[in-house]
Motif scaffolding. Structure first.
Motif, PDB file in Angstrom:
ATOM      1  N   LYS A   6       0.938  -1.156  -0.081  1.00 26.43           N
ATOM      2  CA  LYS A   6       0.171   0.077  -0.093  1.00 26.43           C
ATOM      3  C   LYS A   6       0.841   1.370  -0.025  1.00 26.43           C
ATOM      4  O   LYS A   6       1.543   1.587   1.132  1.00 26.43           O
ATOM      5  N   ASN A   7       0.701   1.913  -1.081  1.00 24.89           N
ATOM      6  CA  ASN A   7       1.321   2.944  -1.096  1.00 24.89           C
ATOM      7  C   ASN A   7       2.803   3.147  -0.998  1.00 24.89           C
ATOM      8  O   ASN A   7       3.619   4.129  -0.252  1.00 24.89           O
ATOM      9  N   ILE A   8       3.617   2.244  -1.276  1.00 26.02           N
ATOM     10  CA  ILE A   8       5.019   2.315  -0.869  1.00 26.02           C
ATOM     11  C   ILE A   8       5.807   3.079  -1.894  1.00 26.02           C
ATOM     12  O   ILE A   8       5.749   3.095  -2.744  1.00 26.02           O
ATOM     13  N   SER A   9       6.809   3.722  -1.018  1.00 24.00           N
ATOM     14  CA  SER A   9       7.743   4.616  -1.584  1.00 24.00           C
ATOM     15  C   SER A   9       9.367   4.034  -1.049  1.00 24.00           C
ATOM     16  O   SER A   9       9.108   3.802   0.197  1.00 24.00           O
ATOM     17  N   LYS A  10      10.148   4.452  -1.808  1.00 20.25           N
ATOM     18  CA  LYS A  10      11.651   3.926  -1.520  1.00 20.25           C
ATOM     19  C   LYS A  10      12.502   4.809  -1.870  1.00 20.25           C
ATOM     20  O   LYS A  10      12.801   4.982  -3.041  1.00 20.25           O
ATOM     21  N   VAL A  11      13.359   5.587  -1.139  1.00 20.38           N
ATOM     22  CA  VAL A  11      14.124   6.726  -1.479  1.00 20.38           C
ATOM     23  C   VAL A  11      15.620   6.458  -0.975  1.00 20.38           C
ATOM     24  O   VAL A  11      15.707   6.168   0.291  1.00 20.38           O
ATOM     25  N   PHE A  12      16.568   6.385  -1.826  1.00 20.35           N
ATOM     26  CA  PHE A  12      17.856   6.367  -1.416  1.00 20.35           C
ATOM     27  C   PHE A  12      18.803   7.637  -1.873  1.00 20.35           C
ATOM     28  O   PHE A  12      19.048   7.954  -2.987  1.00 20.35           O
ATOM     29  N   GLY A  13      18.874   8.464  -0.895  1.00 20.11           N
ATOM     30  CA  GLY A  13      19.164   9.674  -0.897  1.00 20.11           C
ATOM     31  C   GLY A  13      18.379  10.746  -1.770  1.00 20.11           C
ATOM     32  O   GLY A  13      17.458  10.806  -1.239  1.00 20.11           O
ATOM     33  N   SER A  14      19.047  10.926  -2.878  1.00 21.86           N
ATOM     34  CA  SER A  14      18.012  11.824  -3.724  1.00 21.86           C
ATOM     35  C   SER A  14      17.363  11.046  -4.823  1.00 21.86           C
ATOM     36  O   SER A  14      16.616  11.485  -5.727  1.00 21.86           O
ATOM     37  N   THR A  15      17.702   9.760  -4.725  1.00 24.30           N
ATOM     38  CA  THR A  15      17.057   8.660  -5.968  1.00 24.30           C
ATOM     39  C   THR A  15      15.853   8.027  -5.255  1.00 24.30           C
ATOM     40  O   THR A  15      15.852   7.478  -4.333  1.00 24.30           O
ATOM     41  N   HIS A  16      14.755   8.333  -6.126  1.00 25.54           N
ATOM     42  CA  HIS A  16      13.387   7.652  -5.664  1.00 25.54           C
ATOM     43  C   HIS A  16      13.482   5.959  -6.374  1.00 25.54           C
ATOM     44  O   HIS A  16      13.001   6.057  -7.727  1.00 25.54           O
ATOM     45  N   ALA A  17      13.798   5.184  -5.752  1.00 20.21           N
ATOM     46  CA  ALA A  17      13.731   3.983  -6.411  1.00 20.21           C
ATOM     47  C   ALA A  17      12.309   3.443  -6.666  1.00 20.21           C
ATOM     48  O   ALA A  17      11.941   2.679  -7.527  1.00 20.21           O
ATOM     49  N   GLY A  50      12.105  -7.811   3.564  1.00 14.50           N
ATOM     50  CA  GLY A  50      12.533  -7.461   4.664  1.00 14.50           C
ATOM     51  C   GLY A  50      14.163  -7.070   5.085  1.00 14.50           C
ATOM     52  O   GLY A  50      14.483  -6.671   5.930  1.00 14.50           O
ATOM     53  N   PHE A  51      14.689  -7.083   3.801  1.00 13.72           N
ATOM     54  CA  PHE A  51      16.134  -6.642   3.612  1.00 13.72           C
ATOM     55  C   PHE A  51      16.302  -4.932   3.683  1.00 13.72           C
ATOM     56  O   PHE A  51      17.258  -4.472   3.865  1.00 13.72           O
ATOM     57  N   GLU A  52      15.127  -4.267   3.416  1.00 16.89           N
ATOM     58  CA  GLU A  52      14.832  -2.837   3.348  1.00 16.89           C
ATOM     59  C   GLU A  52      13.649  -2.548   3.833  1.00 16.89           C
ATOM     60  O   GLU A  52      12.671  -3.479   3.998  1.00 16.89           O
ATOM     61  N   TYR A  53      13.521  -1.377   4.662  1.00 17.94           N
ATOM     62  CA  TYR A  53      12.377  -0.642   4.981  1.00 17.94           C
ATOM     63  C   TYR A  53      11.622   0.288   4.020  1.00 17.94           C
ATOM     64  O   TYR A  53      12.521   0.905   3.453  1.00 17.94           O
ATOM     65  N   PRO A  54      10.513   0.438   3.968  1.00 13.03           N
ATOM     66  CA  PRO A  54       9.932   1.363   3.072  1.00 13.03           C
ATOM     67  C   PRO A  54      10.190   3.051   3.689  1.00 13.03           C
ATOM     68  O   PRO A  54      10.258   3.436   4.796  1.00 13.03           O
ATOM     69  N   SER A  55      10.487   3.988   2.807  1.00 15.06           N
ATOM     70  CA  SER A  55      10.463   5.213   3.074  1.00 15.06           C
ATOM     71  C   SER A  55       8.902   5.951   3.359  1.00 15.06           C
ATOM     72  O   SER A  55       9.106   6.670   4.067  1.00 15.06           O
ATOM     73  N   ASP A  56       8.124   5.100   2.948  1.00 12.86           N
ATOM     74  CA  ASP A  56       6.564   5.516   3.058  1.00 12.86           C
ATOM     75  C   ASP A  56       5.523   4.404   2.684  1.00 12.86           C
ATOM     76  O   ASP A  56       6.078   3.461   1.876  1.00 12.86           O
ATOM     77  N   GLY A  57       4.485   4.411   3.146  1.00 11.15           N
ATOM     78  CA  GLY A  57       3.501   3.362   2.879  1.00 11.15           C
ATOM     79  C   GLY A  57       3.718   2.030   3.809  1.00 11.15           C
ATOM     80  O   GLY A  57       4.480   1.769   4.818  1.00 11.15           O
ATOM     81  N   GLN A  58       2.801   0.902   3.494  1.00  7.76           N
ATOM     82  CA  GLN A  58       3.006  -0.181   4.357  1.00  7.76           C
ATOM     83  C   GLN A  58       2.887  -1.462   3.361  1.00  7.76           C
ATOM     84  O   GLN A  58       2.378  -1.540   2.430  1.00  7.76           O
ATOM     85  N   ILE A  59       3.583  -2.690   4.195  1.00  5.05           N
ATOM     86  CA  ILE A  59       3.463  -3.849   3.558  1.00  5.05           C
ATOM     87  C   ILE A  59       2.776  -4.992   4.351  1.00  5.05           C
ATOM     88  O   ILE A  59       3.283  -5.036   5.694  1.00  5.05           O
ATOM     89  N   PHE A  60       1.792  -5.539   4.017  1.00  4.62           N
ATOM     90  CA  PHE A  60       1.075  -6.595   4.939  1.00  4.62           C
ATOM     91  C   PHE A  60       1.097  -8.053   4.422  1.00  4.62           C
ATOM     92  O   PHE A  60       1.013  -8.187   3.167  1.00  4.62           O
ATOM     93  N   GLY A  67       6.108  -4.180   7.217  1.00  5.99           N
ATOM     94  CA  GLY A  67       6.862  -3.167   6.767  1.00  5.99           C
ATOM     95  C   GLY A  67       6.139  -1.606   6.775  1.00  5.99           C
ATOM     96  O   GLY A  67       5.117  -1.629   6.231  1.00  5.99           O
ATOM     97  N   GLU A  68       6.663  -0.831   7.233  1.00  7.38           N
ATOM     98  CA  GLU A  68       6.057   0.790   7.258  1.00  7.38           C
ATOM     99  C   GLU A  68       7.386   1.697   7.222  1.00  7.38           C
ATOM    100  O   GLU A  68       8.474   1.345   7.356  1.00  7.38           O
ATOM    101  N   LYS A  69       6.886   3.001   7.358  1.00  2.00           N
ATOM    102  CA  LYS A  69       8.067   3.868   7.113  1.00  2.00           C
ATOM    103  C   LYS A  69       9.171   3.851   8.193  1.00  2.00           C
ATOM    104  O   LYS A  69       8.695   3.849   9.573  1.00  2.00           O
ATOM    105  N   ASN A  70      10.191   3.696   7.834  1.00  2.00           N
ATOM    106  CA  ASN A  70      11.571   3.568   8.603  1.00  2.00           C
ATOM    107  C   ASN A  70      11.456   2.366   9.752  1.00  2.00           C
ATOM    108  O   ASN A  70      12.081   2.428  10.728  1.00  2.00           O
TER     109      ASN A  70
END
Length: 364
Positions: A6-17, A50-60, A67-70
């Motif tokens: 749900k509404n998952i975003s992931k940012v690495f520095g200035s890169t929006h993956a 689970g190797f990374e966490y979201p910058s925003d959104g949720q995983i069920f 998984g949720e923000k940070n």
């Protein structure tokens, strides 16, 4: 188990993956995440694992937020299995021990499996057809056998979600074809929910229940293999899956198209295209939907490249305003580089879907 993104975003520095990814995965479904390198598909898989966490959104997973923000539930606390691109086999363990290991340590292992570990090992060995190789060490196995061990280890504890990260990319072409069949059989036998990351459109079309096409961190389209292939929503999907030619012209109505480069100004009727492509006056025609002739009216061009592919010949044709790719039966004709040819849309009886006809306009 069902998985919700749900509404998952992931940012690495200035890169929006990843940008606002939404996806529902049904229990027992085989989902292929398809896209070019750098599109975000592996990042999405890492978030599910689970190797990374979201910058925003949720995983069920199974209605539990993992998984949720940070914040992220670690892999060992998720009911998942993982098959890596590199196989990731342990050099000091034989085949049987690779299968046994998750049965001893997976925290979500059902009681019936805990009480019958040896029986489960035999079941899994039978599924992947490695019964006679149970005592072999990794260095004694072929590439295909190593891949089967990796699959066996992942499915042994019956995870709720099985994640595969381009598992066939390191194998040769013939072995990849065989392993596709193996993975399809495994899916039918186990009923596992599978998320399969690949850049290979043929793999995705051949195996998946649904395909998620990604580009630049966004989902371009989600659909069955037939929907993705026959009804691309965007230019990227049309080009990336099926290698469609995007013909420039004018849409007369929702299903009638006039190509700009047609020498006789004829109309193509009963053409299926998405509203997005129609709004841009583009018509997606796949390479096999065209045919060539040395004479006649249609779209004229000069052959720039010829590739013999056995039953097919792949032509690249310069029409002045663009290049068109055409796949012809190698027994029908044999043109050469530099030949002047005319491109025609095949008659409807030669095309399964969408239905295509070729008719003269009133003004021609």
């Amino acid at each position: 188990m069902a998985t919700e993104i749900k509404n998952i975003s992931k940012v690495f520095g200035s890169t929006h993956a990843l940008n606002s990814i939404n996806l529902s995965i049904k229990d027992g479904e085989f989902i292929a995440i398809l896209g070019p390198s750098g599109c975000g598909k592996t990042t999405l898989l890492k978030l599910l694992a689970g190797f990374e966490y979201p910058s925003d959104g949720q995983i069920f997973i199974d209605q539990q937020c993992v998984g949720e923000k940070n914040n992220s539930t670690p892999p060992e606390k998720r009911n998942i299995g993982m098959v890596f691109q590199s196989f990731a086999l342990w050099p000091h363990m034989d085949v049987k021990d690779h299968i046994k290991f998750p049965l001893l340590h997976h925290r979500f292992l059902a009681d019936d499996l805990k009480n019958n570990i040896e029986k489960r090992i035999e079941e899994v060995l039978n599924i992947v057809e490695l019964q006679s190789l149970s005592k072999r060490m990794p260095h004694e196995l072929s590439g295909g056998q190593k891949q089967r061990v990796a699959l066996a280890r992942a499915i042994a504890p019956k995870p709720a979600l099985l994640l595969m990260d381009e598992p066939l990319s390191s194998l040769d072409a013939e072995l990849r074809m065989e392993m596709r069949k193996e993975i399809q059989s495994l899916h039918r036998l186990t009923g596992a929910t599978i998320v399969y990351v690949t850049h290979d459109q043929e793999e995705a079309l051949a195996m998946a229940d649904r395909i998620v096409v990604m580009n630049d961190g966004q989902i371009q389209q989600v659909g069955t293999p037939r929907e993705i292939y026959y009804q691309p929503n965007t230019e990227f999907v049309a080009k990336f899956v099926g290698k469609a030619n995007l013909i420039k012209g004018e849409w007369i109505n929702e299903c009638t198209f006039r190509p700009h480069d047609n020498t006789d100004h004829s109309l193509w009727i009963n053409i299926d295209a998405s509203p997005h492509l129609r709004a841009k006056n583009l018509c997606p025609i796949r390479p096999e939907q065209f045919t060539l002739s040395a004479t006649g009216s249609g779209i004229e061009g000069i052959i720039k490249n010829v590739q013999f592919q056995g039953k097919e010949i792949h032509y690249t044709i310069d029409i002045g305003s663009d290049f068109i790719t055409i796949h012809e039966d190698s027994q029908n004709n044999n043109f050469s580089v530099g030949d002047l040819v005319t491109i025609h849309l095949k008659h409807s009886e030669h095309i399964a879907k969408p239905t295509l006809n070729y008719v003269k306009s009133k003004n021609s």
